[in-house]
Structures are given as structure tokens and as C-alpha cells.
Design an enzyme around this catalytic site. Structure first.
Site, mmCIF file in Angstrom:
data_model
loop_
_atom_site.group_PDB
_atom_site.id
_atom_site.type_symbol
_atom_site.label_atom_id
_atom_site.label_comp_id
_atom_site.label_asym_id
_atom_site.label_seq_id
_atom_site.Cartn_x
_atom_site.Cartn_y
_atom_site.Cartn_z
ATOM 1 N N CYS A 143 0.845 -1.203 0.000
ATOM 2 C CA CYS A 143 0.000 0.000 0.000
ATOM 3 C C CYS A 143 0.875 1.246 0.000
ATOM 4 O O CYS A 143 2.013 1.216 0.497
ATOM 5 C CB CYS A 143 -0.921 0.004 1.226
ATOM 6 S SG CYS A 143 -2.210 1.285 1.174
ATOM 7 N N TYR A 165 -4.802 2.119 11.621
ATOM 8 C CA TYR A 165 -5.671 1.017 12.052
ATOM 9 C C TYR A 165 -5.700 -0.146 11.056
ATOM 10 O O TYR A 165 -6.506 -1.075 11.203
ATOM 11 C CB TYR A 165 -7.098 1.510 12.304
ATOM 12 C CG TYR A 165 -7.739 2.303 11.179
ATOM 13 C CD1 TYR A 165 -7.678 1.885 9.857
ATOM 14 C CD2 TYR A 165 -8.432 3.477 11.460
ATOM 15 C CE1 TYR A 165 -8.282 2.601 8.836
ATOM 16 C CE2 TYR A 165 -9.047 4.211 10.439
ATOM 17 C CZ TYR A 165 -8.967 3.763 9.135
ATOM 18 O OH TYR A 165 -9.556 4.465 8.121
ATOM 19 N N CYS A 198 -20.674 -18.526 6.788
ATOM 20 C CA CYS A 198 -19.695 -17.844 5.943
ATOM 21 C C CYS A 198 -19.345 -18.741 4.748
ATOM 22 O O CYS A 198 -19.939 -19.791 4.542
ATOM 23 C CB CYS A 198 -18.419 -17.562 6.738
ATOM 24 S SG CYS A 198 -18.624 -16.440 8.137
ATOM 25 N N ASP A 249 -11.445 -12.670 3.456
ATOM 26 C CA ASP A 249 -10.569 -11.498 3.518
ATOM 27 C C ASP A 249 -9.980 -11.316 4.914
ATOM 28 O O ASP A 249 -8.820 -10.917 5.067
ATOM 29 C CB ASP A 249 -11.388 -10.268 3.108
ATOM 30 C CG ASP A 249 -10.558 -9.002 3.087
ATOM 31 O OD1 ASP A 249 -9.344 -9.102 2.885
ATOM 32 O OD2 ASP A 249 -11.138 -7.910 3.244
ATOM 33 N N CYS A 257 -19.856 -10.894 12.538
ATOM 34 C CA CYS A 257 -18.725 -11.477 11.807
ATOM 35 C C CYS A 257 -17.832 -12.269 12.763
ATOM 36 O O CYS A 257 -17.528 -11.787 13.865
ATOM 37 C CB CYS A 257 -17.919 -10.375 11.129
ATOM 38 S SG CYS A 257 -16.506 -10.979 10.192
ATOM 39 N N CYS A 302 -21.537 -7.323 20.358
ATOM 40 C CA CYS A 302 -22.876 -7.829 20.669
ATOM 41 C C CYS A 302 -23.779 -6.735 21.232
ATOM 42 O O CYS A 302 -24.920 -6.563 20.788
ATOM 43 C CB CYS A 302 -22.765 -8.994 21.657
ATOM 44 S SG CYS A 302 -24.360 -9.666 22.171
#
Length: 416
Positions: A20, A26, A268, A284, A337, A354
């Protein structure tokens, strides 16, 4: 009875791997460089590219999609994507539709890029966290300088060129304080399609604790509620005027439709990820040795998608703790997720977020129920004999006003 085989209809590709030209504080993917040691830049070569495009086009469904992400995929250069388009045309079947999405930080997008993206109808996801003070808080260049001005200029260049643009914003400990400001910023700048990703990263040195930049559960819950109020306030004559992807997915769960967000599905494993060297992974967020499925140069994507390892990965999401199984929001949340299930040492299967989801559903449930009832009535009316069907594209907003894309709403029933 033959076992169900998952269709190959979408893949996520990382042609430059974790490389990148930014150094976002983050970012979770930069550390993946350790998995792919290389003397120089990590770049997908022509053989890997042709192998993956050929397989998707020949083994895939009548409608297939490629998501090009990173790292930063534009490091490949615009010529790489011109080659992508050529290969899709070469290997595509008669009547087959292909969609391309490019997720980018926008720093390298110039007029040449815009021409290619517009001519091939790419959907561009632009990573922009909001106004300058929010975006530049964590989204910095490698030298430490802010990137907001360049990204805003890119958004204008893309929109002026007629490229379809979605704003993708990471919700961090800082940005979560400014839901309304971010929403209004995107809308004012013409980016009425928005996606918000919660930043939730574990602290390697403190099990059960999040990294300081992560959004807290209660904080994210407040963010979702405020954002939802902004979104619903913009509904006019029963029609949504902006699109927030996660809210649209939630509407789908209330209306009994399949949500476009994989985080709201019961399992998933509906797609695969292809790294720059051809390695194929389950997801990913789980590009790690345990969930490596093979390599596109010597294996078939359709078989990897339907492999025992991918099935095992998919089932992990459905293995929910007792609290989830008894929760009134389960059919809308599905436990969130799996990457978020680490914040509770007593039960690692409970989502770190949650409480955020409980807060949101308690806040939005009445509106969502009423919207789902209206949506179901209008879909039923459109199915009546003699009723004229609208001429609308698959990715256009559904004319019933649900806020969903046509393919996820009235178009889903039509295809069935």
C-alpha cells in the site's frame, strides 16, 4: 440426493497483496506482508491473472463479480485493469454479465484511470472516513502527512467522470463520535452510497482487549442509532434517497430476503479470496495458513469454494453460544462477523460488538418491521397478473422504495 454446491459468482482479488502507498494506523492487512516474503514489490503476474479470470468466467454463474482490493490495487497500474477487461471479454460466455468493483484509497486515480473505470462500468469504493479532522486522524500517507485533500479531489474527479462511487468509512474510536457529520459530509459531496466498517482489532499483548483505535461496543451502538436516524430522515414519499449498505442488509433480513452483507448470513464461505501469488483463502479477514484452500495456478476455484475446508470455515459462524441462540435478534444479526468473536474470554464465540447490535435493533425494530410489511405488500402487488413491471437495472434502487437494490428486492422474486 445430491449435496448442494455453492455457485461461483464472486471473488475478491488482491493483485498487489498487502502492499500500500498509505500507512493507516488502524490497517489490519499490512501485517500480512509477513506471509508473503518478497525481495521487491508484490504484484500479480499475467499467468495468475489469466488463470483466475478464465476460471471465474468459465466455471462461474451467468452473473459474476470481481472485487479488486488490497493493500492498494491501483499500485498495479491502469494497464493491469485494461488487461483484466480484455480477459473477461475473451473468456466470457454468451449472455454472461460481469461486474467489477475496485476498492481504493484514491491517491493514484487520475483522468486516465477515470476513463477506463467509466468505460468498463467499474463500481469504485473510495476509502474516505469523512471530513478532514476525521479522515486524517488515522488515514495517513507513509510519510505521516494527511491524505484527505487528495482523496476529496479524487471523489470529485470520479463523480465528474460519471464513475459510480461508494464511500467506505472505517468506524474507529474517534470517528464513532461523529455519525451525523460523516453522513452529511458524504451526502453533500455526492456520495450517497455509503458503507461503514467497524474497526475491531485485538491487542496481541492483552488477550480480550481491543487496540486503542478500535470502536467500543456501546460507542458503535450509539453510532449506528444516530446514523440510522439520519438515513431514515432522508426517506421521501416512502423512497430512500441515500444508501447505507448495512441498513439495507438488515431490511432484507426483516423482509425474509437474503442479505447482501455476509456478516448477516447464517454461515460464511460464500466467496473466496485470491492473493497476488495465486494463493486462495477462505475470507478477507482470515488470510492465514489455516484457511489456505490452494492456488489458482494448480487448482479449480469452484472446487476450493466447495471444499471440506471451506465448508468447515463456513460452519464456524453458525456455532453460536447459548446467549446468541436465545436472543430475539438472532435472525437479523446471526452473531456478527466471526472476526469480532474474541472480546469475551469466558466465551470467545460471542461478538465483541454484541451490545452494539442489541442497542441498534432495540432502537430501529419498529421502523424495520413496518418497512418490511410495506415491502412485502408491494412485492405481492407487483406479482399480480397484468401488472406492468418497471424497466430497472439490477443494481438500481428498487422502485418499491425499500432502499434495497432491485436485484435484492423485487428483482429477487422475479428471478425465482
Amino acid at each position: 440426493m445430491r449435496a448442494f454446491r455453492k455457485p461461483l459468482n464472486s471473488v475478491l482479488v488482491k493483485p498487489a497483496g498487502p502492499d500500500c502507498n498509505m500507512a493507516c494506523r488502524y490497517c489490519f492487512y499490512l501485517d500480512k506482508a509477513a506471509m508473503f516474503p518478497a525481495a521487491g514489490a508484490r504484484r500479480m503476474d499475467g499467468a495468475v491473472l489469466e488463470a483466475l479470470v478464465r476460471q471465474v468466467m468459465t466455471d462461474g454463474e451467468p452473473v459474476v463479480s470481481f472485487g479488486w482490493q488490497g493493500g492498494e490495487p491501483t499500485l498495479m497500474g491502469v494497464e493491469f485493469f485494461e488487461r483484466v477487461i480484455e480477459l473477461e471479454k475473451r473468456w466470457g460466455r454468451a449472455g454472461q454479465t460481469v461486474a467489477n468493483g475496485l476498492q481504493t484509497n484514491g491517491l493514484r486515480i487520475d483522468d486516465a484511470w477515470c476513463r477506463v473505470l467509466r468505460s468498463a462500468s467499474f463500481l469504485v469504493g473510495l476509502s474516505i472516513d469523512g471530513p478532514r479532522h476525521i479522515h486524517d486522524h488515522y488515514r495517513i500517507a507513509a510519510g505521516g502527512q494527511g491524505t484527505w485533500q487528495r482523496v476529496v479531489e479524487t471523489s470529485r474527479r470520479l463523480l465528474d467522470a460519471g464513475v459510480e462511487v461508494n464511500a467506505l468509512s472505517v468506524v474507529s474510536d474517534y470517528s464513532a463520535r461523529f455519525a451525523r457529520e460523516i453522513y452529511e459530509f458524504h451526502k453533500h459531496n455526492g456520495m450517497t452510497f455509503m458503507q461503514f466498517i467497524p474497526c475491531v482489532e485485538p491487542d496481541p499483548g492483552h488477550p480480550g482487549r481491543a487496540m486503542p483505535f478500535s470502536v467500543g461496543a456501546e460507542q458503535f451502538g450509539r453510532f449506528l442509532c444516530e446514523l440510522f436516524d439520519c438515513w431514515t430522515a432522508d426517506v421521501q414519499d416512502g423512497r430512500a434517497t441515500t444508501s447505507v449498505r448495512w441498513f439495507e442488509s438488515v431490511v432484507a433480513t426483516y423482509a425474509g430476503l437474503s442479505p447482501p452483507e455476509c456478516t448477516l448470513m447464517s454461515e460464511c464461505g460464500t466467496y473466496v479470496v485470491i492473493e497476488h501469488n495465486g494463493d486462495v483463502f477462505a475470507c478477507d479477514f482470515f488470510v492465514e495458513d489455516r484457511w489456505r484452500l490452494g492456488n489458482v495456478r494448480c487448482g479449480r476455484l469452484i472446487e476450493m469454494l466447495n471444499s471440506p475446508r471451506q465448508a468447515e470455515f463456513g460452519r464456524r459462524k453458525a456455532a453460536l453460544p447459548h446467549d446468541c441462540q436465545q436472543c430475539r435478534w438472532l435472525r437479523h444479526c446471526r452473531g456478527g462477523c466471526p472476526k469480532e468473536r474474541w472480546g469475551h474470554p469466558a466465551d470467545a464465540r460471542l461478538s465483541y460488538l454484541c451490545e452494539a447490535y442489541k442497542m441498534f435493533f432495540s432502537h430501529a425494530d419498529g421502523w424495520l418491521r413496518e418497512t418490511a410489511r410495506r415491502l412485502q405488500r408491494e412485492r405481492a402487488d407487483r406479482a399480480l397478473p397484468g401488472r406492468t413491471q418497471p424497466q430497472v437495472g439490477r443494481n438500481d434502487p428498487c422502485p418499491c422504495g425499500s432502499g434495497l437494490k432491485y436485484k435484492r428486492c423485487c428483482g429477487a422474486k422475479k428471478r425465482a
